[in-house]
Scaffold this motif. Structure first.
Motif, mmCIF file in Angstrom:
data_model
loop_
_atom_site.group_PDB
_atom_site.id
_atom_site.type_symbol
_atom_site.label_atom_id
_atom_site.label_comp_id
_atom_site.label_asym_id
_atom_site.label_seq_id
_atom_site.Cartn_x
_atom_site.Cartn_y
_atom_site.Cartn_z
ATOM 1 N N GLY A 74 0.798 -1.218 0.000
ATOM 2 C CA GLY A 74 0.000 0.000 0.000
ATOM 3 C C GLY A 74 0.825 1.258 0.000
ATOM 4 O O GLY A 74 0.336 2.329 0.391
ATOM 5 N N LEU A 75 2.095 1.170 -0.429
ATOM 6 C CA LEU A 75 2.997 2.322 -0.374
ATOM 7 C C LEU A 75 3.293 2.920 -1.740
ATOM 8 O O LEU A 75 3.842 4.017 -1.815
ATOM 9 N N LEU A 76 2.962 2.216 -2.805
ATOM 10 C CA LEU A 76 3.286 2.726 -4.133
ATOM 11 C C LEU A 76 2.525 4.013 -4.428
ATOM 12 O O LEU A 76 3.004 4.882 -5.151
ATOM 13 N N ASN A 77 1.362 4.144 -3.840
ATOM 14 C CA ASN A 77 0.561 5.343 -4.060
ATOM 15 C C ASN A 77 1.139 6.565 -3.335
ATOM 16 O O ASN A 77 0.702 7.688 -3.568
ATOM 17 N N ASP A 78 2.125 6.341 -2.431
ATOM 18 C CA ASP A 78 2.782 7.455 -1.741
ATOM 19 C C ASP A 78 3.863 8.096 -2.599
ATOM 20 O O ASP A 78 4.381 9.162 -2.248
ATOM 21 N N ILE A 79 4.238 7.449 -3.705
ATOM 22 C CA ILE A 79 5.327 7.945 -4.540
ATOM 23 C C ILE A 79 4.836 9.110 -5.394
ATOM 24 O O ILE A 79 3.858 9.003 -6.119
ATOM 25 N N ASP A 80 5.535 10.248 -5.290
ATOM 26 C CA ASP A 80 5.195 11.419 -6.103
ATOM 27 C C ASP A 80 5.926 11.402 -7.439
ATOM 28 O O ASP A 80 5.366 11.810 -8.454
ATOM 29 N N CYS A 81 7.204 10.983 -7.422
ATOM 30 C CA CYS A 81 8.026 10.986 -8.641
ATOM 31 C C CYS A 81 8.759 9.662 -8.768
ATOM 32 O O CYS A 81 9.264 9.131 -7.774
ATOM 33 N N ILE A 82 8.801 9.136 -9.971
ATOM 34 C CA ILE A 82 9.668 8.004 -10.286
ATOM 35 C C ILE A 82 10.716 8.494 -11.269
ATOM 36 O O ILE A 82 10.390 8.995 -12.338
ATOM 37 N N SER A 83 11.975 8.377 -10.867
ATOM 38 C CA SER A 83 13.079 8.740 -11.752
ATOM 39 C C SER A 83 13.714 7.451 -12.241
ATOM 40 O O SER A 83 14.189 6.643 -11.440
#
Length: 377
Positions: A74-83
């Motif tokens: 349930g933490l992937l939705n906390d990601i704002d940016c993927i570099s």
């Protein structure tokens, strides 16, 4: 970066562009943060970045496993940016197009080289002598297997994807995003020119083109040519048109850290799926090409991480690197993953997240799993 190991020399077909990259890099001053401000895209008060390093399909598989585990926690939705860089950009782009992660594994078992060669042998291209035909065919193979001719403007808004390549003309990162494509620098670049894709042409740039540019390893692919304009206006108040050459983002930043630092992320979760080098005090940090990296790049990365990442973020910089000997022995240059190899990579990606889950939750201010959601456009 798609390959481990930096070529000792670069072929003449590169029109000497990569050599200019090597010559100019030592003269870049190591100071001065960009003024760009981080964006909290999900409104939780933190700007959270996920860095997916290069490292060929090995990096793709590990990144896939890590993202599966983050999603289940349930933490992937906390990601704002993927570099994302090179191999990491394949899974990063797939997810940020709103496509289900559960379907990615079966696509990853496809033979990209065979598909790419098939594209190159198309009768319409058979007598095409353009040097970039191989990287174009690779982009077409990526579309057939993963992206379905989607444009960068089709990428979702959260997480916000950053696909990193290197602009040979000015030794700068060149980053593709849903709202633009341009040079970016954490450090000052003096009077070096800065370029960007014309805003009027953004809806023409394919995701596969951006990913192929990020994977364009010297000696394997010719640089990917892109039409751009100057960021600065000329005396007539116009932006002059240029053609620039893009190569593998891992040559400059195989970690994908710089574009996250530019955005002043409060938390960075970093997956190192290539080789790493120990600094004198034993601190693991990313470099392209393992022990054969150009010395100036090694010095630059020590400065980059020790000055910006570690000092500013502290324990909010969660750095994970491969620990499985079988994976370390696996070559980064693979055109297809056997099922047992894919299973091993995915399992290890999950384990890296599981082994750091408490640290990640603490950095994100979470005390337990959240209900996962799919990315929204």
């Amino acid at each position: 970066m798609l390959l481990v190991g930096l070529p000792a020399f670069l072929p003449a077909t590169y029109n000497e562009c990569p050599m200019r990259f090597v010559i100019l890099l030592p003269f870049l001053p190591l100071a001065g943060l960009s003024a760009e401000k981080g964006i909290d895209r999900n409104g939780d008060g933190l700007v959270v970045g996920l860095a997916l390093s290069g490292g060929g399909l090995r990096a793709t598989g590990i990144g896939y496993g890590a993202m599966l585990e983050l999603e289940e926690q349930g933490l992937l939705n906390d990601i704002d940016c993927i570099s994302a860089v090179s191999g990491g950009s394949i899974v990063g782009a797939y997810y940020c197009l709103g496509l289900p992660l559960k379907d990615f594994g079966s696509k990853l078992s496809r033979n990209l080289l065979r598909t790419s060669i098939g594209k190159a042998l198309n009768p319409k291209k058979l007598f095409n002598e353009r040097e970039e035909s191989r990287v174009i065919s690779f982009a077409e193979a990526l579309d057939e297997v993963f992206f379905g001719n989607k444009k960068i403007t089709d990428l979702c808004g959260q997480p916000f994807l950053l696909i990193n390549s290197v602009n040979v003309e000015n030794t700068s990162l060149f980053v593709f995003r849903r709202d633009g494509a341009s040079d970016e620098n954490l450090v000052e670049t003096g009077q070096l020119p800065q370029y960007m894709a014309s805003p009027s042409r953004l809806n023409e740039i394919l995701v596969s083109e951006a990913v192929a540019a990020s994977c364009a390893v010297p000696a394997l692919f010719a640089p990917h040519k892109v039409e751009v304009v100057d960021q600065a206006l000329n005396e007539k108040g116009e932006r002059e048109k240029r053609t620039i050459h893009l190569i593998d983002g891992g040559i400059f930043d195989n970690a994908g850290l710089e574009s996250l630092l530019i955005r002043k992320c409060d938390v960075i979760i970093a997956l190192n799926c290539s080789r790493s080098v120990l600094s004198e005090d034993g601190y693991n940090f990313f470099v392209p090409g393992g022990s054969k990296v150009i010395p100036i790049t090694r010095r630059r990365y020590r400065y980059l991480l020790e000055t910006y990442t570690r000092e500013r973020l502290g324990d909010r910089f969660i750095h994970m690197t491969t620990t499985d000997e079988k994976i370390d022995e696996m070559t980064s240059f693979k055109v297809k993953l056997k099922q047992k190899e894919l299973d091993l990579l995915v399992k290890h990606g999950r384990e890296l997240i599981e082994g750091n889950i408490e640290t990640i939750q603490k950095a994100l201010g979470r005390t337990g799993p959240n209900k996962p959601n799919s990315p929204e456009k």
